[in-house]
Write a protein that holds these residues in place. Structure first.
Motif, mmCIF file in Angstrom:
data_model
loop_
_atom_site.group_PDB
_atom_site.id
_atom_site.type_symbol
_atom_site.label_atom_id
_atom_site.label_comp_id
_atom_site.label_asym_id
_atom_site.label_seq_id
_atom_site.Cartn_x
_atom_site.Cartn_y
_atom_site.Cartn_z
ATOM 1 N N ILE A 164 0.873 -1.176 0.000
ATOM 2 C CA ILE A 164 0.000 0.000 0.000
ATOM 3 C C ILE A 164 0.910 1.226 0.000
ATOM 4 O O ILE A 164 1.798 1.338 0.845
ATOM 5 C CB ILE A 164 -0.886 0.036 1.269
ATOM 6 C CG1 ILE A 164 -1.758 -1.216 1.317
ATOM 7 C CG2 ILE A 164 -1.717 1.301 1.321
ATOM 8 C CD1 ILE A 164 -2.436 -1.430 2.645
ATOM 9 N N VAL A 165 0.689 2.092 -0.981
ATOM 10 C CA VAL A 165 1.542 3.278 -1.049
ATOM 11 C C VAL A 165 1.114 4.277 0.034
ATOM 12 O O VAL A 165 -0.067 4.490 0.278
ATOM 13 C CB VAL A 165 1.516 3.887 -2.468
ATOM 14 C CG1 VAL A 165 0.201 4.535 -2.802
ATOM 15 C CG2 VAL A 165 2.644 4.862 -2.672
ATOM 16 N N PRO A 212 1.216 8.163 1.764
ATOM 17 C CA PRO A 212 1.384 9.539 1.290
ATOM 18 C C PRO A 212 2.823 9.994 1.520
ATOM 19 O O PRO A 212 3.340 9.846 2.623
ATOM 20 C CB PRO A 212 0.416 10.343 2.175
ATOM 21 C CG PRO A 212 -0.523 9.340 2.722
ATOM 22 C CD PRO A 212 0.216 8.061 2.822
ATOM 23 N N ILE A 213 3.478 10.445 0.453
ATOM 24 C CA ILE A 213 4.862 10.904 0.590
ATOM 25 C C ILE A 213 5.012 12.241 -0.114
ATOM 26 O O ILE A 213 4.153 12.636 -0.906
ATOM 27 C CB ILE A 213 5.875 9.896 -0.016
ATOM 28 C CG1 ILE A 213 5.444 9.443 -1.415
ATOM 29 C CG2 ILE A 213 6.089 8.707 0.894
ATOM 30 C CD1 ILE A 213 6.469 8.588 -2.133
ATOM 31 N N ASP A 214 6.137 12.926 0.160
ATOM 32 C CA ASP A 214 6.342 14.202 -0.524
ATOM 33 C C ASP A 214 6.999 13.966 -1.887
ATOM 34 O O ASP A 214 7.470 12.867 -2.192
ATOM 35 C CB ASP A 214 7.162 15.158 0.355
ATOM 36 C CG ASP A 214 8.516 14.580 0.686
ATOM 37 O OD1 ASP A 214 9.250 14.262 -0.261
ATOM 38 O OD2 ASP A 214 8.820 14.389 1.883
ATOM 39 N N ARG A 215 7.015 15.034 -2.669
ATOM 40 C CA ARG A 215 7.501 14.944 -4.053
ATOM 41 C C ARG A 215 8.942 14.426 -4.141
ATOM 42 O O ARG A 215 9.256 13.555 -4.965
ATOM 43 C CB ARG A 215 7.405 16.364 -4.651
ATOM 44 C CG ARG A 215 7.647 16.427 -6.122
ATOM 45 C CD ARG A 215 7.550 17.863 -6.618
ATOM 46 N NE ARG A 215 7.935 17.914 -8.022
ATOM 47 C CZ ARG A 215 7.105 17.686 -9.026
ATOM 48 N NH1 ARG A 215 5.847 17.450 -8.794
ATOM 49 N NH2 ARG A 215 7.530 17.741 -10.275
ATOM 50 N N PHE A 244 9.237 10.688 -3.501
ATOM 51 C CA PHE A 244 8.661 9.939 -4.615
ATOM 52 C C PHE A 244 9.649 9.897 -5.797
ATOM 53 O O PHE A 244 9.862 8.847 -6.414
ATOM 54 C CB PHE A 244 7.334 10.575 -5.036
ATOM 55 C CG PHE A 244 6.610 9.797 -6.093
ATOM 56 C CD1 PHE A 244 6.212 8.482 -5.863
ATOM 57 C CD2 PHE A 244 6.324 10.357 -7.323
ATOM 58 C CE1 PHE A 244 5.547 7.752 -6.841
ATOM 59 C CE2 PHE A 244 5.659 9.638 -8.302
ATOM 60 C CZ PHE A 244 5.268 8.333 -8.061
#
Lengths: 81, 354
Positions: B101-102, B104-107, B110
């Protein structure tokens, strides 16, 4: 018995879509309908969003058709090599 | 029930009985707990699949259950189907799938991690999710080291054919429909060759030659041709070899098709044993001799029906005794044709050292 080597897929559930897009800075473009498929240029919506992947310091989004799936695979493979 | 499973169950029951006799009630619970743990670990993918049904019940009230229901179903179902494909052709899908499950991460994170994120529908659309994830997995993992040496249309057709086979083997008819409607039909409209290759591979699969011959030969290309990045000759031959196998799969009685493919990269002889009424194995030995003198490194012996199979085994023994080819592996399996189950046999033989 199968080998222990693993291949992982990162799955994004639609209930987390907005939160994820906000995190990577694409929510505004998505909400305003400006986010387009990197292959066929179709507008990305909740219904047709297929794949999100980074390449060369850019984040690309593909719609869910097969050609875009292959493009994502090829680009990812190219990145790996 | 397979005998290895029966032995495991017998050992488990014996263990519980011994612990129960020695430690009483505590021993019984410890034995049951241990057996349960072993059972879960040995059938992890099945447990994931079953747990997804349970989690699906709570998906409307818990986001965690919703996410886990999707992930468990995909991982369990795809790994179970992939192990069936690998049973037919060892190492065709070399990696087991792990669906994460991915978060939430920052740009920046990613971009640094560089992974493709696949968007899934809710747990109620499991058929669409399965079609999408299975195709994505197969397109990444099928004959992984050889993909760059295979004609692009042929390898795409292989991906579709294997994904369809995985879904059909598991009776996932709705997922199969979803795969056809969402992916295959769109692709086939753009490329008519793709559809004809997928249909040809379906015909090959009804004879067992898709995984046991075509994909086996493709899987061998990578290790042989590496570290080259690509090979035009191999791409051309992969297409011609596929055409040859499709022709053989569709061959009508009385029509001759040359069963040998002698390219520079792919060199294979295919020997169907199809004349049970003729007890003489000399024509087959003659064909093996011809392949031997032409330096064809791999010879496949195919047979359908019990009489043909016994004749095929006799022919292989003769070929081995003449030191023409040596049997590497064989498999006997059942196919269903026009509603009728039939025993089939494929043996892979390698050229003997001169």
């Amino acid at each position: 018995m199968r080998t222990a080597k693993k291949m992982s897929i990162k799955a994004l559930n639609k209930i987390d879509l907005e939160t994820f897009l906000r995190g990577i800075g694409l929510l505004d473009a998505f909400a305003s309908g400006e986010l387009a498929c990197c292959q066929c240029n179709a507008t990305i919506t909740r219904d047709n969003i297929g794949f999100i992947f980074p390449i060369h310091e850019k984040i690309l989004v593909c719609c869910n058709n097969a050609e875009c799936l292959y493009a994502a695979s090829r680009l990812k493979a190219g990145n790996r090599e | 029930m397979r005998s290895s499973n029966a032995i495991r169950i017998a050992i488990g029951i014996l263990g519980i009985a011994l612990l129960s006799w020695y430690y009483g009630l505590i021993g019984t619970f410890a034995g049951l707990g241990w057996s349960l743990l072993v059972l879960v670990l040995q059938n992890y993918d099945k447990v994931l699949q079953v747990s997804s049904d349970l989690l699906g019940v709570f998906s409307s009230i818990s986001d965690w259950s919703e996410r886990r229901a999707v992930v468990n179903f995909l991982q369990g179902t795809i790994n179970l189907s992939a192990s069936k494909i690998n049973h037919e052709g060892v190492g065709l899908l070399p990696h087991t799938l792990r669906v994460e499950i991915v978060k939430p991460i920052d740009r920046e994170t990613f971009l640094r991690e560089g992974q493709v994120v696949v968007c899934m529908e809710s747990s109620r659309s499991r058929d669409r999710n399965l079609a999408r994830a299975a195709l994505f997995y197969v397109a990444e993992d099928l004959v992984r080291d050889s993909r760059r040496f295979i004609d692009p249309v042929v390898i795409r057709a292989c991906d579709f054919a294997v994904t369809r086979k995985m879904l059909m083997a598991d009776n996932r008819i709705d997922s199969l429909r979803s795969l056809n409607d969402e992916f295959l039909d769109q692709e086939a409209r753009r490329d008519a060759d793709l559809r004809s290759y997928v249909l040809g591979m379906d015909d090959m699969d009804t004879q067992g030659t898709l995984t046991r011959i075509l994909l086996k030969e493709f899987a061998d290309l990578g290790p042989r041709l590496s570290p080259k990045l690509s090979d035009i000759q191999a791409e051309r031959e992969s297409r011609e070899f596929t055409d040859k196998l499709v022709l053989l799969a569709r061959k009508q009685p009385g029509i001759d098709v040359d069963p040998t493919y002698e390219g520079d990269v792919i060199r294979v002889g295919i020997m169907p044993i199809a004349r049970a009424d003729v007890s003489d194995i000399e024509p087959y030995v003659k064909y093996a001799r011809k392949c031997f003198s032409n330096n064809v490194p791999i010879l496949y012996v195919l047979a359908r029906g019990l009489l043909n199979i016994s004749q095929a085994k006799m022919a292989i023994r003769e070929i081995e005794s003449l030191r023409l080819y040596q049997k590497l592996a064989d498999s006997q399996f059942t196919v269903t044709r026009k509603g009728e189950a039939m025993s089939c046999f494929i043996s892979r033989c390698v050229l003997s050292k001169r």
